[in-house]
Motif scaffolding. Structure first.
Motif, mmCIF file in Angstrom:
data_model
loop_
_atom_site.group_PDB
_atom_site.id
_atom_site.type_symbol
_atom_site.label_atom_id
_atom_site.label_comp_id
_atom_site.label_asym_id
_atom_site.label_seq_id
_atom_site.Cartn_x
_atom_site.Cartn_y
_atom_site.Cartn_z
ATOM 1 N N SER A 289 46.259 25.048 42.305
ATOM 2 C CA SER A 289 46.303 26.450 42.703
ATOM 3 C C SER A 289 44.903 26.983 42.955
ATOM 4 C CB SER A 289 47.010 27.309 41.647
ATOM 5 O OG SER A 289 46.335 27.233 40.413
ATOM 6 N N LEU A 290 44.833 27.920 43.886
ATOM 7 C CA LEU A 290 43.611 28.669 44.154
ATOM 8 C C LEU A 290 43.806 30.073 43.608
ATOM 9 C CD1 LEU A 290 43.049 27.637 47.884
ATOM 10 C CD2 LEU A 290 41.993 26.633 45.845
ATOM 11 N N VAL A 291 42.721 30.686 43.152
ATOM 12 C CA VAL A 291 42.785 32.034 42.596
ATOM 13 C C VAL A 291 41.820 32.925 43.352
ATOM 14 C CG1 VAL A 291 42.557 33.476 40.547
ATOM 15 C CG2 VAL A 291 43.326 31.102 40.315
ATOM 16 N N CYS A 292 42.331 34.068 43.819
ATOM 17 C CA CYS A 292 41.517 35.057 44.517
ATOM 18 C C CYS A 292 41.514 36.339 43.693
ATOM 19 C CB CYS A 292 42.089 35.318 45.909
ATOM 20 S SG CYS A 292 41.144 36.500 46.909
ATOM 21 N N LEU A 293 40.333 36.771 43.260
ATOM 22 C CA LEU A 293 40.186 38.022 42.534
ATOM 23 C C LEU A 293 39.584 39.059 43.465
ATOM 24 C CD1 LEU A 293 38.769 36.907 39.046
ATOM 25 C CD2 LEU A 293 41.139 37.307 39.710
ATOM 26 N N SER A 294 40.233 40.191 43.557
ATOM 27 C CA SER A 294 39.760 41.287 44.403
ATOM 28 C C SER A 294 39.398 42.480 43.533
ATOM 29 C CB SER A 294 40.828 41.694 45.412
ATOM 30 O OG SER A 294 40.418 42.832 46.151
ATOM 31 N N SER A 295 38.163 42.951 43.663
ATOM 32 C CA SER A 295 37.714 44.156 42.973
ATOM 33 C C SER A 295 37.589 45.259 44.009
ATOM 34 C CB SER A 295 36.359 43.909 42.295
ATOM 35 O OG SER A 295 35.900 45.081 41.646
ATOM 36 N N GLN A 296 38.244 46.409 43.745
ATOM 37 C CA GLN A 296 38.325 47.462 44.756
ATOM 38 C C GLN A 296 38.364 48.830 44.099
ATOM 39 O OE1 GLN A 296 41.670 45.236 45.866
ATOM 40 N NE2 GLN A 296 43.133 46.806 45.257
ATOM 41 N N SER A 297 38.197 49.856 44.932
ATOM 42 C CA SER A 297 38.075 51.212 44.397
ATOM 43 C C SER A 297 39.402 51.942 44.268
ATOM 44 C CB SER A 297 37.129 52.030 45.282
ATOM 45 O OG SER A 297 37.549 51.990 46.634
ATOM 46 N N VAL A 298 40.478 51.415 44.849
ATOM 47 C CA VAL A 298 41.809 52.032 44.757
ATOM 48 C C VAL A 298 42.803 50.990 44.249
ATOM 49 C CG1 VAL A 298 41.354 53.726 46.568
ATOM 50 C CG2 VAL A 298 42.342 51.509 47.169
#
Length: 246
Positions: A158-167
């Motif tokens: 598996s690949l893991v994508c972490l997204s950090s965002q303002s909303v």
């Protein structure tokens, strides 16, 4: 006997006739400064208030306001006022929740609720997801992780994508070799961080053989007009190619 049966059927029908609250639209995306109108149909009017709640993912619901068809004006919860919020009714079963000027902090799921006299219970709508975007919002910041060495010993990884965002809301999509991926994706709801940003985790299940063949995988996160992408493959997993675009 027949009279008793009819009475029983009538009673059961009465108990089962719980009202259904229908909210539209299911998802609503607007830009900052726009007026927002969310709709709630309560099916049957029992003379009770219709309340609206705001819920940011990972947080407790906040009471925004309540409004009754026969009432003159809404009453508000703590932190909300008529300066930006309002409620109206086009009939005794059709209610509107209004945000006069949208701000990015309004992004949340909004629920309408009323009391069902026949069921003696509070009834909620299914919710409307409101996404407020702005050209001034920074694009999401992505971190992409390769499969673990333990996973690579098996046929699946598996690949893991972490997204950090303002909303709290964003659309996450995956690509393999430039083609969209539709299966094997699991994406979490947003979790608010101590710095008041939000983090979304998305997992993509892949075949170890595809990874070993140097296939390039892309995680793409869209937040209104803001988009960020990050690529990864076996030979370049230590220095992923990343770009953000508006």
């Amino acid at each position: 006997m027949l009279g008793t049966l009819c009475t029983l059927i009538t009673a059961l029908t009465y108990v089962d006739a719980v009202i259904v609250l229908t909210q539209t639209p299911a998802v609503h995306t607007v830009s900052t400064g726009q007026q927002i109108v969310l709709n709630c149909n309560i099916q049957r009017y029992d003379g009770n208030y219709v309340r609206w709640y705001k819920q940011v993912p990972g947080e407790a619901p906040q009471f925004v306001l309540r409004f009754r068809y026969s009432g003159s004006s809404p009453s508000f919860g703590s932190g909300f006022s008529s300066d930006r919020f309002n409620s109206k009714a086009s009939s005794n079963i059709d209610y509107q929740f209004i945000i006069k000027r949208a701000e990015t902090g309004d992004s949340a799921v909004y629920y309408c609720q009323t009391w069902d006299d026949s069921a003696s219970a509070a009834v909620f709508g299914q919710g409307t997801k409101l996404i407020v975007t702005s050209s001034s919002l920074p694009p999401p910041v992505l971190t992409l992780f390769p499969p673990s060495s333990a996973e690579l010993q098996s046929n699946k990884a598996s690949l893991v994508c972490l997204s950090s965002q303002s909303v709290p809301f964003a659309d996450v999509s995956w690509f393999a070799g430039g083609s969209p991926v539709s299966g094997g994706i699991s994406t979490s709801t947003a979790v608010q961080q101590p710095d008041h940003t939000f983090q979304i985790s998305s997992f993509l299940a892949i075949q170890t053989s595809d990874w070993n063949m140097e296939k390039v995988y892309t995680c793409k996160v869209s937040l209104g007009s803001q988009t960020a992408e990050k690529n990864i493959n076996k030979s370049d997993c230590g220095s992923e190619n990343s770009r953000g675009a508006e």
